[in-house]
Write a protein that holds these residues in place. Structure first.
Motif, PDB file in Angstrom:
ATOM      1  N   ASN A 136      -4.050   2.578  -6.500  1.00 10.53           N
ATOM      2  CA  ASN A 136      -4.972   2.654  -5.509  1.00 10.53           C
ATOM      3  C   ASN A 136      -5.566   4.167  -5.015  1.00 10.53           C
ATOM      4  O   ASN A 136      -6.508   4.113  -4.328  1.00 10.53           O
ATOM      5  CB  ASN A 136      -4.918   1.903  -4.263  1.00 10.53           C
ATOM      6  CG  ASN A 136      -5.194   0.351  -4.234  1.00 10.53           C
ATOM      7  OD1 ASN A 136      -5.856  -0.090  -5.230  1.00 10.53           O
ATOM      8  ND2 ASN A 136      -4.327  -0.307  -3.502  1.00 10.53           N
ATOM      9  N   GLY A 137      -4.854   4.936  -5.815  1.00  8.67           N
ATOM     10  CA  GLY A 137      -5.108   6.357  -5.508  1.00  8.67           C
ATOM     11  C   GLY A 137      -4.393   7.415  -5.916  1.00  8.67           C
ATOM     12  O   GLY A 137      -2.916   6.675  -6.350  1.00  8.67           O
ATOM     13  N   PRO A 138      -4.234   8.634  -6.050  1.00  4.20           N
ATOM     14  CA  PRO A 138      -3.076   9.567  -6.502  1.00  4.20           C
ATOM     15  C   PRO A 138      -2.064   9.316  -5.680  1.00  4.20           C
ATOM     16  O   PRO A 138      -2.145   8.951  -4.457  1.00  4.20           O
ATOM     17  CB  PRO A 138      -3.926  11.062  -6.069  1.00  4.20           C
ATOM     18  CG  PRO A 138      -5.401  10.548  -6.184  1.00  4.20           C
ATOM     19  CD  PRO A 138      -5.677   9.471  -5.569  1.00  4.20           C
ATOM     20  N   ASP A 139      -1.007   9.305  -6.436  1.00  5.95           N
ATOM     21  CA  ASP A 139       0.567   9.010  -5.915  1.00  5.95           C
ATOM     22  C   ASP A 139       1.339   9.915  -6.612  1.00  5.95           C
ATOM     23  O   ASP A 139       1.470  10.153  -7.587  1.00  5.95           O
ATOM     24  CB  ASP A 139       0.717   7.416  -6.454  1.00  5.95           C
ATOM     25  CG  ASP A 139       1.920   6.851  -5.799  1.00  5.95           C
ATOM     26  OD1 ASP A 139       1.971   6.673  -4.468  1.00  5.95           O
ATOM     27  OD2 ASP A 139       2.967   6.790  -6.409  1.00  5.95           O
ATOM     28  N   ALA A 172       0.983  10.059 -10.557  1.00  3.24           N
ATOM     29  CA  ALA A 172       0.126   9.272 -11.152  1.00  3.24           C
ATOM     30  C   ALA A 172      -1.403   9.618 -10.501  1.00  3.24           C
ATOM     31  O   ALA A 172      -1.293   9.736  -9.179  1.00  3.24           O
ATOM     32  CB  ALA A 172       0.414   7.858 -10.986  1.00  3.24           C
ATOM     33  N   GLN A 173      -2.067   9.234 -11.256  1.00  7.89           N
ATOM     34  CA  GLN A 173      -3.877   9.430 -10.702  1.00  7.89           C
ATOM     35  C   GLN A 173      -4.685   8.292 -11.427  1.00  7.89           C
ATOM     36  O   GLN A 173      -4.614   8.120 -12.750  1.00  7.89           O
ATOM     37  CB  GLN A 173      -4.177  10.841 -10.934  1.00  7.89           C
ATOM     38  CG  GLN A 173      -5.690  10.961 -10.484  1.00  7.89           C
ATOM     39  CD  GLN A 173      -5.938  12.493 -10.728  1.00  7.89           C
ATOM     40  OE1 GLN A 173      -5.286  13.312 -10.151  1.00  7.89           O
ATOM     41  NE2 GLN A 173      -7.170  12.779 -10.966  1.00  7.89           N
ATOM     42  N   ARG A 176       1.090   8.628  -1.086  1.00  5.46           N
ATOM     43  CA  ARG A 176      -0.184   8.156  -1.628  1.00  5.46           C
ATOM     44  C   ARG A 176      -1.386   9.185  -0.927  1.00  5.46           C
ATOM     45  O   ARG A 176      -1.638   8.975   0.180  1.00  5.46           O
ATOM     46  CB  ARG A 176      -0.332   6.607  -1.252  1.00  5.46           C
ATOM     47  CG  ARG A 176       0.707   5.804  -1.817  1.00  5.46           C
ATOM     48  CD  ARG A 176       0.522   4.513  -1.705  1.00  5.46           C
ATOM     49  NE  ARG A 176       1.593   3.489  -2.295  1.00  5.46           N
ATOM     50  CZ  ARG A 176       2.607   3.539  -1.843  1.00  5.46           C
ATOM     51  NH1 ARG A 176       2.861   3.952  -0.725  1.00  5.46           N
ATOM     52  NH2 ARG A 176       3.421   2.588  -2.513  1.00  5.46           N
ATOM     53  N   PHE A 177      -2.119   9.604  -1.567  1.00  8.15           N
ATOM     54  CA  PHE A 177      -3.195  10.550  -0.882  1.00  8.15           C
ATOM     55  C   PHE A 177      -4.548   9.795  -0.557  1.00  8.15           C
ATOM     56  O   PHE A 177      -4.726   8.621  -1.243  1.00  8.15           O
ATOM     57  CB  PHE A 177      -3.673  11.573  -2.364  1.00  8.15           C
ATOM     58  CG  PHE A 177      -2.747  12.560  -2.647  1.00  8.15           C
ATOM     59  CD1 PHE A 177      -2.611  13.760  -1.998  1.00  8.15           C
ATOM     60  CD2 PHE A 177      -1.728  12.204  -3.560  1.00  8.15           C
ATOM     61  CE1 PHE A 177      -1.760  14.652  -2.376  1.00  8.15           C
ATOM     62  CE2 PHE A 177      -0.756  13.166  -4.194  1.00  8.15           C
ATOM     63  CZ  PHE A 177      -0.916  14.474  -3.406  1.00  8.15           C
ATOM     64  N   LYS A 221     -11.247   2.671  -1.550  1.00  6.23           N
ATOM     65  CA  LYS A 221      -9.944   3.004  -2.573  1.00  6.23           C
ATOM     66  C   LYS A 221     -10.599   2.680  -3.881  1.00  6.23           C
ATOM     67  O   LYS A 221     -11.650   1.974  -4.061  1.00  6.23           O
ATOM     68  CB  LYS A 221      -8.853   1.966  -2.292  1.00  6.23           C
ATOM     69  CG  LYS A 221      -8.248   2.120  -0.930  1.00  6.23           C
ATOM     70  CD  LYS A 221      -7.409   1.074  -0.816  1.00  6.23           C
ATOM     71  CE  LYS A 221      -6.412   1.237   0.466  1.00  6.23           C
ATOM     72  NZ  LYS A 221      -5.428   0.316   0.730  1.00  6.23           N
ATOM     73  N   PRO A 222     -10.018   3.362  -4.831  1.00  7.59           N
ATOM     74  CA  PRO A 222     -10.590   3.204  -6.331  1.00  7.59           C
ATOM     75  C   PRO A 222     -10.797   1.759  -6.886  1.00  7.59           C
ATOM     76  O   PRO A 222     -11.873   1.435  -7.526  1.00  7.59           O
ATOM     77  CB  PRO A 222      -9.509   4.092  -7.182  1.00  7.59           C
ATOM     78  CG  PRO A 222      -9.234   4.987  -6.292  1.00  7.59           C
ATOM     79  CD  PRO A 222      -8.836   4.404  -4.854  1.00  7.59           C
ATOM     80  N   LEU A 223      -9.944   0.841  -6.312  1.00  7.09           N
ATOM     81  CA  LEU A 223      -9.911  -0.404  -7.028  1.00  7.09           C
ATOM     82  C   LEU A 223     -11.061  -1.115  -6.336  1.00  7.09           C
ATOM     83  O   LEU A 223     -12.016  -1.922  -6.850  1.00  7.09           O
ATOM     84  CB  LEU A 223      -8.575  -1.323  -6.682  1.00  7.09           C
ATOM     85  CG  LEU A 223      -7.486  -0.953  -7.622  1.00  7.09           C
ATOM     86  CD1 LEU A 223      -6.227  -1.589  -7.297  1.00  7.09           C
ATOM     87  CD2 LEU A 223      -7.927  -1.182  -9.088  1.00  7.09           C
TER      88      LEU A 223
END
Length: 473
Positions: free
Chosen positions: A26-29, A49-50, A247-248, A255-257
């Motif tokens: 759901n976001g940079p992690d 991860a991104q 989680r950024f 959220k991206p999703l």
């Protein structure tokens, strides 16, 4: 949790357990883990991860290190000559995509390399590639399944060793709120089962695997998560593991999703507007697969209806039919109004528009199939006499409405007028005749509303004004 993470892997740590879990990011992690094992051994892992910018999913990288020092070094005569250590340094990279092929399916892949050195001199390299899948949640959002092929492709340098090829399957169930039960099994005989229970911002975990029991706890605060666990390593025995994850939040509220979900929903609307019904269905299914909680209920219902329409008309296997409905001509536009009415739950209007579409297309076979489809989906009958172009359809309905008034079939007259109004709501005479049908039926309030609408469309109708002054107060 007994290392049973195949079905529930998510975030940056997915690279270690199942790369398909990156599809759920759901976001940079960023995640870091450190384990202290007996015998002076230590293990560290760092992963990041991104999300991809234009598709639902993410990429990730990881680095790991394990070292043991202080072992006695002796010569061939068993004389102590000093000490030596053993070290493993690894790296990995991978990706995961959400909603691949079918809604709810995530697929991913990763590559890893492992460099080993003994005593600071001899060294070798092992490497392998992993493929993973996750599907779910399904069964009322209670179950998720996972599958990962570890080191399906492997190789080495300076050694005959190989990273073991293992096929591992996992299943996770949420039987009640806040309780998660997960199980893994590999074709090498390894297995694990674990459970997690969340209370407010805390999590309690326990598991079992062949090496014995595992247990741990976690705490969550905003974007931060910290965990501690006691686990059995197959080589180094019982040890403690500490990890931290961040989680950024990012600058955007969404959220991206959620962003991807809205993008696919917007795409579905655009495809409907250009009469590409198959593509609209696919876009809606993509949106549902990414995050069904973000889809308004009305669009969930529209997806079911659209799936039924496309399936019954068999558009997937009838490209000519698709082209017919895509055409920028009057019949296709009228058919679009029929489909929109059907998707909005107005079945009667859907059949009316289907009739005039078929009439406009001169009862050609594609539109005969179309109106039969609409009749089946709405459970309504096709009237051969109603397959007319719009103007002729309205004219016929006006004529039958007048005949019905003369024969005192007032309900039929009202229905005919209403059907004419669906096709041409700006036809003032249709509203006037509707008012007359209601008036003759004894429903003066409904007659008044219809007459008022007729006067809005034709303010110069003096005869209607005088009639209303005398008979409708």
């Amino acid at each position: 949790m007994g290392n049973a993470y195949t079905a529930i892997a998510g975030g940056a740590s997915s690279l270690y357990y199942n790369p398909a879990g990156l599809g759920l990011l759901n976001g940079p992690d960023i995640s870091a883990m450190q384990a202290s094992l007996i015998g002076g051994a230590a293990y560290e892992n760092l992963s990041y991860a991104q999300n991809f910018s234009k598709m639902p999913g993410a990429w990730g990288v990881e680095a790991l290190n394990m070292g043991v020092g202080g072992a006695e070094q002796r010569d061939s005569q068993n004389n102590l000559t000093g000490s030596f250590g053993f070290q493993e340094t690894g790296y990995g990279a991978g990706f995961g995509l959400r909603n691949v092929v079918i809604p709810g399916l995530s697929l991913g892949g990763s590559f890893q390399g492992l460099s080993r050195s003994l005593g600071g001199s001899s060294s070798d390299m092992l490497y392998g590639a992993n493929l993973g899948a996750q599907y779910g949640p399904f069964f009322d959002n209670m179950v998720t399944a996972g599958l990962v092929l570890q080191n399906g492709f492997n190789g080495a340098q300076n050694t005959f060793d190989r990273l073991p090829t293992v096929l591992r399957a996992g299943l996770a169930v949420t039987p009640i709120d806040n309780l998660l039960i997960s199980a893994d099994y590999g074709n090498d005989g390894d297995y694990g089962i674990g459970a997690e229970y969340r209370i407010w911002m805390f999590a309690l975990r326990a598991g079992y695997m062949p090496e014995g029991l595992t247990f741990g706890a976690g705490i969550y605060y905003k974007s931060m998560e910290a965990d501690v666990a006691m686990v059995n390593d197959p080589i180094f025995g019982m040890g403690e593991r500490f990890s931290i994850n961040y989680r950024f939040a990012g600058k955007k509220k969404e959220k991206p999703l959620q962003t991807y979900t809205n993008s696919y929903l917007d795409a579905a609307k655009k495809e409907l507007n250009i009469r590409n019904y198959l593509s609209a269905q696919l876009a809606l299914e993509e949106a549902m697969g990414i995050d069904p909680t973000q889809i308004p209920q009305i669009w969930k219902e529209k997806l079911k209806l659209l799936q039924a329409f496309n399936q019954y008309l068999d558009l997937k296997n009838r490209p000519d039919e698709v082209k017919t409905l895509l055409a920028n001509d009057p019949a296709a536009i009228l058919a679009q109004k029929s489909i929109f009415s059907y998707l909005e739950g107005r079945d009667g209007d859907a059949m009316i528009w289907a009739s005039v579409a078929a009439g406009t297309a001169h009862k050609s076979m594609p539109y005969i199939d179309f109106i039969k489809t609409m009749a089946y989906l709405t459970s309504m009958k096709v009237s051969e006499g109603d397959l007319l172009p719009p103007a002729e359809y309205v004219s016929k309905k006006m004529e039958t409405a007048l005949q019905d008034i003369y024969q005192k079939r007032f309900a039929n007259s009202v229905r005919d007028c209403q059907q004419a109004i669906v096709v041409n709501p700006k036809e003032s005479s249709a509203w006037t005749r509707l008012g007359s049908a209601y008036f003759a039926w004894g429903h003066k309030q409904e007659a008044k509303k219809a007459y008022q609408k007729a006067l809005e469309l034709d303010p110069k109708d003096e005869n209607l004004k005088k009639f209303m002054e005398i008979y409708i107060k």
